[in-house]
Design a protein around this motif. Structure first.
Motif, PDB file in Angstrom:
ATOM      1  N   ILE A  72       0.763  -1.338  -0.041  1.00 27.96           N
ATOM      2  CA  ILE A  72       0.014   0.071  -0.057  1.00 27.96           C
ATOM      3  C   ILE A  72       0.917   1.233  -0.019  1.00 27.96           C
ATOM      4  O   ILE A  72       1.714   1.480   0.528  1.00 27.96           O
ATOM      5  CB  ILE A  72      -0.962   0.075   1.226  1.00 27.96           C
ATOM      6  CG1 ILE A  72      -1.813  -1.162   1.345  1.00 27.96           C
ATOM      7  CG2 ILE A  72      -1.710   1.090   1.425  1.00 27.96           C
ATOM      8  CD1 ILE A  72      -3.007  -1.347  -0.046  1.00 27.96           C
ATOM      9  N   GLU A  73       0.482   2.107  -0.722  1.00 28.33           N
ATOM     10  CA  GLU A  73       1.258   3.496  -1.085  1.00 28.33           C
ATOM     11  C   GLU A  73       0.508   4.857  -0.727  1.00 28.33           C
ATOM     12  O   GLU A  73       0.971   5.664  -0.219  1.00 28.33           O
ATOM     13  CB  GLU A  73       2.038   3.660  -2.098  1.00 28.33           C
ATOM     14  CG  GLU A  73       2.738   2.454  -2.705  1.00 28.33           C
ATOM     15  CD  GLU A  73       3.457   2.755  -4.232  1.00 28.33           C
ATOM     16  OE1 GLU A  73       2.979   3.784  -4.894  1.00 28.33           O
ATOM     17  OE2 GLU A  73       4.270   1.809  -4.655  1.00 28.33           O
ATOM     18  N   ALA A  74      -0.814   4.363  -0.707  1.00 21.82           N
ATOM     19  CA  ALA A  74      -1.648   5.734  -0.475  1.00 21.82           C
ATOM     20  C   ALA A  74      -3.200   5.097  -0.080  1.00 21.82           C
ATOM     21  O   ALA A  74      -3.489   3.950  -0.352  1.00 21.82           O
ATOM     22  CB  ALA A  74      -2.265   6.315  -2.094  1.00 21.82           C
TER      23      ALA A  74
ATOM     24  N   PHE B  39       1.928   6.805   4.715  1.00 17.77           N
ATOM     25  CA  PHE B  39       1.312   6.665   3.193  1.00 17.77           C
ATOM     26  C   PHE B  39       0.941   8.041   2.749  1.00 17.77           C
ATOM     27  O   PHE B  39       1.029   8.932   3.574  1.00 17.77           O
ATOM     28  CB  PHE B  39       0.145   5.841   3.193  1.00 17.77           C
ATOM     29  CG  PHE B  39       0.061   4.517   3.668  1.00 17.77           C
ATOM     30  CD1 PHE B  39       0.982   3.717   3.332  1.00 17.77           C
ATOM     31  CD2 PHE B  39      -0.538   4.368   5.019  1.00 17.77           C
ATOM     32  CE1 PHE B  39       1.486   2.339   3.958  1.00 17.77           C
ATOM     33  CE2 PHE B  39      -0.351   3.114   5.392  1.00 17.77           C
ATOM     34  CZ  PHE B  39       0.514   1.859   4.970  1.00 17.77           C
ATOM     35  N   LYS B  40       0.754   8.162   1.450  1.00 15.07           N
ATOM     36  CA  LYS B  40       0.009   9.454   0.752  1.00 15.07           C
ATOM     37  C   LYS B  40      -1.385   9.170   1.162  1.00 15.07           C
ATOM     38  O   LYS B  40      -1.984   8.106   1.270  1.00 15.07           O
ATOM     39  CB  LYS B  40       0.389   9.562  -0.776  1.00 15.07           C
ATOM     40  CG  LYS B  40       1.783   9.370  -1.155  1.00 15.07           C
ATOM     41  CD  LYS B  40       1.826   9.290  -2.520  1.00 15.07           C
ATOM     42  CE  LYS B  40       3.239   9.531  -2.914  1.00 15.07           C
ATOM     43  NZ  LYS B  40       3.476   9.317  -4.560  1.00 15.07           N
TER      44      LYS B  40
ATOM     45  N   LEU C  99      -2.756  12.546  -9.135  1.00 17.30           N
ATOM     46  CA  LEU C  99      -2.216  13.628  -8.241  1.00 17.30           C
ATOM     47  C   LEU C  99      -1.337  13.070  -7.305  1.00 17.30           C
ATOM     48  O   LEU C  99      -0.263  13.794  -6.800  1.00 17.30           O
ATOM     49  CB  LEU C  99      -3.518  14.271  -7.579  1.00 17.30           C
ATOM     50  CG  LEU C  99      -4.314  15.093  -8.364  1.00 17.30           C
ATOM     51  CD1 LEU C  99      -5.393  15.639  -7.464  1.00 17.30           C
ATOM     52  CD2 LEU C  99      -3.543  16.648  -8.790  1.00 17.30           C
ATOM     53  N   LEU C 100      -1.597  11.782  -6.737  1.00 16.21           N
ATOM     54  CA  LEU C 100      -0.743  11.306  -5.626  1.00 16.21           C
ATOM     55  C   LEU C 100       0.380  10.506  -6.325  1.00 16.21           C
ATOM     56  O   LEU C 100       1.440  10.048  -5.783  1.00 16.21           O
ATOM     57  CB  LEU C 100      -1.276  10.370  -4.899  1.00 16.21           C
ATOM     58  CG  LEU C 100      -2.608  10.867  -4.049  1.00 16.21           C
ATOM     59  CD1 LEU C 100      -3.445   9.847  -3.253  1.00 16.21           C
ATOM     60  CD2 LEU C 100      -2.115  11.889  -3.111  1.00 16.21           C
ATOM     61  N   ALA C 101       0.573  10.244  -7.678  1.00 11.17           N
ATOM     62  CA  ALA C 101       1.618   9.585  -8.448  1.00 11.17           C
ATOM     63  C   ALA C 101       1.562   8.001  -7.844  1.00 11.17           C
ATOM     64  O   ALA C 101       2.542   7.744  -7.619  1.00 11.17           O
ATOM     65  CB  ALA C 101       3.024  10.242  -8.184  1.00 11.17           C
ATOM     66  N   VAL C 102       0.378   7.415  -7.628  1.00  9.65           N
ATOM     67  CA  VAL C 102       0.500   6.193  -7.412  1.00  9.65           C
ATOM     68  C   VAL C 102      -0.659   5.189  -8.296  1.00  9.65           C
ATOM     69  O   VAL C 102      -1.088   5.926  -8.972  1.00  9.65           O
ATOM     70  CB  VAL C 102      -0.201   5.943  -5.781  1.00  9.65           C
ATOM     71  CG1 VAL C 102       0.699   6.624  -4.736  1.00  9.65           C
ATOM     72  CG2 VAL C 102      -1.504   6.485  -6.011  1.00  9.65           C
ATOM     73  N   ASP C 103      -0.183   3.841  -8.467  1.00  9.69           N
ATOM     74  CA  ASP C 103      -1.163   3.013  -9.304  1.00  9.69           C
ATOM     75  C   ASP C 103      -2.269   2.584  -8.364  1.00  9.69           C
ATOM     76  O   ASP C 103      -2.143   2.441  -7.089  1.00  9.69           O
ATOM     77  CB  ASP C 103      -0.298   1.852  -9.612  1.00  9.69           C
ATOM     78  CG  ASP C 103      -0.910   0.985 -10.393  1.00  9.69           C
ATOM     79  OD1 ASP C 103      -1.855   0.054  -9.952  1.00  9.69           O
ATOM     80  OD2 ASP C 103      -0.781   0.817 -11.546  1.00  9.69           O
TER      81      ASP C 103
END
Length: 217
Positions: free
Chosen positions: A3-5, A105-106, A164-168
């Protein structure tokens, strides 16, 4: 996948659900339970609610259209009486969970809303401004339907947040109190949590993020 966001809805997640206020209004007026939700679910992409949240009509027009739509279901309700019901009470445990997620996280917020000049009334507007004022500065990115011109459950709004968050999407958790808004998030690959109550939500969020949260108590 890691998980990144963590992406959040606002109303019904950080605040108590407007559905509770809808039901109180319906009981007070002698209307069928969930009438307002039924109006909003009829022609959900083109009805008064959808147009208002995309900022395609003003308050006066919303008032007229909602009245006509509810009248078509046999129970006329002026739109101007529905708007003040949107404000809710802040849920402190959810705010603390957001802070914990932000440390790791973001974090982003996608909210279907109406523009500020369409505020349903000073008191309600002040209450919501207070809740939003405490929560909104914590997010790395915010998308409001009334400003973006697109609203959930349109998949585009979720992809806009990922950009916007630069995440997949596959690396995101998404929380919303409406299943219809969770479905497109899940279809894009996000881990979707339908917010039913605070303790259930925090338990599911903990399982997905590995974080530890407090409870609603």
């Amino acid at each position: 996948m890691a998980i990144e966001a963590v992406i959040w809805d606002f109303g019904g997640v950080f605040t108590t659900s407007p559905f509770e206020a809808f039901n109180r209004y319906e009981a007070e007026k002698g209307l069928p339970k969930d009438l307002i939700r039924r109006v909003n679910a009829t022609d959900p992409d083109t009805n008064a609610w959808a147009l208002f949240e995309r900022n395609e009509i003003n308050t006066a027009r919303f008032d007229e259209l909602f009245l006509a739509e509810s009248a078509a279901l046999g129970h006329p309700v002026p739109g101007r009486e529905v708007l003040p019901l949107l404000s809710g009470m802040l849920r402190p445990a959810m705010v603390e969970a957001l802070k914990a997620c932000k440390a790791r996280f973001k974090v982003g917020c996608i909210t279907n809303n109406v523009v500020s000049e369409h505020s349903p009334g000073q008191d309600a507007g002040q209450r919501m401004a207070g809740a939003m004022g405490q929560v909104m500065p914590l997010f790395d990115a915010i998308i409001e339907s009334s400003k973006a011109g697109v609203r959930k459950p349109d998949p585009k709004i979720y992809l806009m947040m990922c950009e916007l968050l630069a995440v997949d999407p596959a690396h995101c958790v998404y929380l919303d109190d409406l299943g219809v808004n969770c479905k497109p998030a899940a279809q894009l690959g996000m881990k979707a949590i339908k917010v039913v109550d605070v303790d259930q939500t925090l338990a599911e969020l903990a399982a997905l993020t590995g974080l530890t949260f407090g409870t609603a108590a």
